[in-house]
Design an enzyme around this catalytic site. Structure first.
Site, PDB file in Angstrom:
ATOM      1  N   ASP A 122       0.880  10.661   1.199  1.00 16.55           N
ATOM      2  CA  ASP A 122       0.181   9.491   0.690  1.00 16.55           C
ATOM      3  C   ASP A 122      -0.370   8.656   1.844  1.00 16.55           C
ATOM      4  O   ASP A 122      -0.686   9.196   2.900  1.00 16.55           O
ATOM      5  CB  ASP A 122       1.123   8.659  -0.194  1.00 16.55           C
ATOM      6  CG  ASP A 122       0.409   8.007  -1.379  1.00 16.55           C
ATOM      7  OD1 ASP A 122      -0.339   7.048  -1.133  1.00 16.55           O
ATOM      8  OD2 ASP A 122       0.592   8.468  -2.518  1.00 16.55           O
ATOM      9  N   HIS A 165      -0.741   1.901  -1.487  1.00 17.31           N
ATOM     10  CA  HIS A 165      -0.553   2.977  -2.462  1.00 17.31           C
ATOM     11  C   HIS A 165       0.718   3.780  -2.196  1.00 17.31           C
ATOM     12  O   HIS A 165       1.526   4.021  -3.103  1.00 17.31           O
ATOM     13  CB  HIS A 165      -1.787   3.878  -2.419  1.00 17.31           C
ATOM     14  CG  HIS A 165      -1.866   4.897  -3.503  1.00 17.31           C
ATOM     15  ND1 HIS A 165      -1.267   6.132  -3.405  1.00 17.31           N
ATOM     16  CD2 HIS A 165      -2.503   4.901  -4.705  1.00 17.31           C
ATOM     17  CE1 HIS A 165      -1.526   6.842  -4.486  1.00 17.31           C
ATOM     18  NE2 HIS A 165      -2.274   6.117  -5.296  1.00 17.31           N
ATOM     19  N   SER A 223      -1.709   8.335 -10.322  1.00 12.50           N
ATOM     20  CA  SER A 223      -0.942   8.138  -9.091  1.00 12.50           C
ATOM     21  C   SER A 223       0.415   7.539  -9.389  1.00 12.50           C
ATOM     22  O   SER A 223       1.392   7.789  -8.676  1.00 12.50           O
ATOM     23  CB  SER A 223      -1.691   7.185  -8.141  1.00 12.50           C
ATOM     24  OG  SER A 223      -2.655   7.853  -7.391  1.00 12.50           O
TER      25      SER A 223
END
Length: 765
Positions: free
Chosen positions: A144, A207, A546
């Protein structure tokens, strides 16, 4: 201030870069970075790898970008198109392809999974405690944007020693490792020459921190986003350890970096790999030219379960990505929490809206209200003005007003409309949009809310009934125990797979999990989500597949901790065969505007956190299954022998291999296409008894709609010992010349205590 949409962060130049790089290089006309894939890392492949790489470096010293040596053999290098074509002809080279750029697929969620749809509640200590009650501690590797180690969600307190089998490293980022985070690597993109934060595993986007804490975050009490969604925040497997592989930057996620992370993760010793990223639905690659599919194949060969998000390109069919059968692909659903931001009209009439905003324009309807169409510029169309598109409205008419806007032309995003209204001096925006129903985007301080089309006539009628219409938009409040839930998120990519129809990979192909308005840890000092005059939030609320992916990764880690000997396919089967198709109203899960969801929407259904720990029977998808899958996709035996290190002696592709034969792969779901006329098709599946109670008899139930006759033989399975395998055959026979629509159903085996459900789809397409 900018707000966050469903896709979360698309990186402004990412998609353009992806399209340009892939298209140009695919035509063989572009020099640049190419990935040279040489199959599995074996003794012979290492020699060929070294020789080929040496010849490349002799021509250009700085050619090497990445070298893959663990589980995967190959390298990424700067090559001319002619060099790439030449290298592809070498023996031992499976493929040479341009380095693609992927995009990110952007919390009460765990409590909802536990109590929202399950009838039986599993409250074992490892589900809620930071300390694992099992001897085996699962390690989750996450590819990620990096991680923020200072977050409370990554506290290493009371976790015990790091598993002795761990071979990973924190590299130069020693301050990242604390017992919870036990590995941290970063990979620069080929063109990244910065020596700053981009060279470290620190998260500068948010994220990766959000994803990691959702999968394995430690318990944090009184977590919220500025008071919204207050509660205890924890990951799905709080006792698991985290290894972060930063493969994404602000410019996207480079394929060469992703493959390098897979190679390192295989060496490091992770148990689960979680990837909340993928290609756009419009660009589907052959498996041997897709770094995610390649890396996942070799990870699974080495006993690692790989979980990927299915994409945010829904609700159209055939948009799901990460569809290789060795990947556990995840769809997104809502939970039983809703963020309301209501519109109040004169006379205190309330129109329900949905958004996250901290509006401060008062609770009384005193602000002028106008429809965008009524402020149309002379040179704009009516459609442009009512949609509040840029340069379509008269600023003098908008200034100081709340603006009602439609959102049905797809020319501009919601944020474009927000920016336009603000730039003209508008003080609020009421957006009419059914597509985003159930998903609350974050608009920070700006008074913006989204209403449904069925509520819009009430506002339009009011506007037409008075010369001086007024309104206000209220700040967001939380509605808990909302019904119905779960529902399918509109953005979640749907099946069937455009690459492999005869593997039922639907919605995000295999399974669905919470991916809407998820509260989880966030990076520090992010001004984009910080309210004026406030400290930066420690948690944030965002949506996307996600967010659903790490829910499944966390559950896979819980299963692995309890059953460390289980294979990736056994873990996948346990998760799929125990999924739920029922919402918290004891009715079928729905999608869109209330339509009943199908396997194309949610795969096997919504993940269960209790039943998956006691699946009874599992489908073991073997190496031979995956090799036959490649055969059916046109790969020859010699290529497959290079790709896999576990090709049995004497293996050959079946004669007349075709995509229709893919249906017979021992997968936890069944898909049969090209079913026409009086033609019948028979499919075989094999179940393994892992219930632990030896003798057990399972009886059959078939759920199906009209248009199809389904017969199963035998109609009962009698197991006499643990790990015993028994097979059954399913025959699909159409009762009409052509199925007018795809037929969905399920085959259920039950011994009264355990129910093993296998979803199927049959189609004339």
């Amino acid at each position: 201030m900018k707000s966050y949409s469903i896709s979360y962060i698309l990186f402004p130049i990412l998609l353009v870069a992806f399209l340009v790089e892939s298209a140009g290089a695919a035509e063989g006309e572009k020099d640049g970075v190419y990935i040279v894939y040489m199959g599995a890392a074996t003794g012979s492949s290492k020699n060929g790898h070294a020789q080929l790489l040496s010849s490349v470096l002799k021509r250009r010293k700085n050619a090497l970008v990445q070298s893959y040596e663990h589980g995967i053999s190959g390298f990424a290098a700067r090559l001319s198109a002619a060099e790439a074509q030449s290298i592809a002809k070498n023996p031992g080279v499976v493929s040479v392809f341009p380095d693609p750029v992927y995009q990110l697929h952007t919390t009460r969620s765990w409590d909802f999974l536990k109590y929202g749809t399950d009838i039986v509640i599993d409250s074992r200590p490892h589900s809620d405690s930071n300390s694992s009650s099992a001897e085996y501690v699962a390690i989750i590797g996450i590819l990620d944007t990096g991680i923020s180690p200072e977050s409370e969600s990554f506290s290493g307190k009371d976790l015990g020693p790091i598993p002795s089998r761990w071979n990973g490293t924190c590299g130069d980022a020693h301050d990242f490792c604390n017992g919870k985070i036990i590995g941290a690597r970063s990979y620069n993109s080929p063109d990244d020459d910065d020596e700053g934060l981009d060279n470290a595993p620190r998260d500068t986007i948010g994220h990766g921190t959000h994803v990691a804490s959702t999968a394995a975050g430690s318990m944090v009490t009184d977590a919220s986003y500025y008071g919204l969604a207050t509660g205890n925040a924890k990951g799905g497997s709080p006792g698991s350890r985290i290894a972060m592989y930063r493969v994404c930057t602000r410019y996207g996620c480079q394929g060469s970096s992703i493959l390098a992370a897979f190679s390192d993760a295989i060496k490091d010793g992770v148990d689960i790999l979680s990837l909340s990223l993928g290609s756009p639905a419009s660009y589907m690659f052959d498996y041997k030219e897709d770094p995610i599919a390649i890396g996942a194949f070799h990870a699974v060969e080495n006993g690692i379960t790989v979980v990927c998000s299915g994409g945010n390109d829904g609700p159209s069919e055939e948009t799901v990505t990460n569809v290789a059968p060795w990947i556990l692909t995840v769809a997104a659903t809502t939970i039983d929490r809703k963020f309301e931001s209501n519109v109040v009209l004169q006379g205190k009439k309330v129109i329900k809206g949905e958004a996250i905003n901290f509006a401060d324009i008062g609770t009384s309807p005193i602000h002028p209200l106008i429809y965008g169409k009524s402020a149309k510029k002379t040179d704009a169309t009516e459609s442009e003005a009512r949609n509040c598109n840029p340069d379509s409205m008269d600023g003098e008419m908008i200034k100081g007003k709340i603006v009602l806007c439609d959102n049905d032309d797809n020319s501009y995003t919601i944020h474009d409309k927000e920016d336009e209204v603000q730039s003209l001096g508008g003080i609020g925006l009421v957006l009419v949009d059914d597509k985003t129903s159930g998903v609350a985007s974050n608009y920070n301080e700006f008074p913006l809310t989204v209403i449904s089309s069925k509520d819009a006539p009430a506002i339009l009628s009011y506007l037409n009934s008075t010369k001086n219409p007024v309104a206000t938009i209220l700040p967001s409040t939380v509605v808990s125990q909302y019904k119905p839930a779960p529902t399918i998120a509109y953005f979640s990519s749907r099946g069937p797979s455009s690459l492999s129809r005869n593997i039922l990979k639907a919605k995000p192909p295999d399974i669905a999990a919470p991916g809407v308005d998820i509260l989880a840890a966030w990076m520090a000092n992010d001004t984009e989500v910080t309210l004026k005059g406030k400290e930066s939030p420690k948690f944030n609320i965002i949506s996307g597949t996600s967010m659903s992916c790490p829910h499944v990764s966390g559950m896979a880690a819980v299963i692995k901790s309890q059953y460390p000997s289980w294979s990736p396919s056994a873990i996948k089967s346990a998760i799929m065969s125990t999924a739920s198709q029922i919402n918290n109203m004891k009715a079928p899960i729905t999608a869109g505007l209330g339509a009943i969801a199908t396997a194309y929407d949610y795969g096997a259904g919504e993940i269960s956190t209790s039943e998956a720990l006691q699946p009874g029977l599992v489908y073991e998808t073997t190496t031979i299954d995956y090799l036959n899958f490649l055969c059916c996709h046109g790969y020859n035996t010699s290529t497959i022998e290079v790709i896999s290190k576990y090709v049995p002696d004497g293996f050959t592709c079946p004669k007349e291999s075709s995509v229709d034969m893919i249906s017979n792969i021992n997968y936890p779901s069944i898909a049969v296409f090209n079913l026409t006329g009086k033609q019948s098709k028979s499919i075989t599946r094999t179940l393994t008894n892992i219930a632990g109670d030896g003798n057990s008899t399972y009886s059959l139930t078939i759920e199906a709609t009209s248009g199809l006759t389904i017969t199963v033989s035998p109609t009962s399975l009698q197991f006499t010992k643990n790990n015993q395998k028994l097979s059954y055959q399913v025959t699909f026979s159409p009762t009409v010349p052509t199925l007018l629509k795809d037929v969905f159903g399920s085959i259920i085996w039950t011994n009264k205590k355990i129910k093993v459900r296998t979803p199927f789809v049959a189609s004339s397409r």
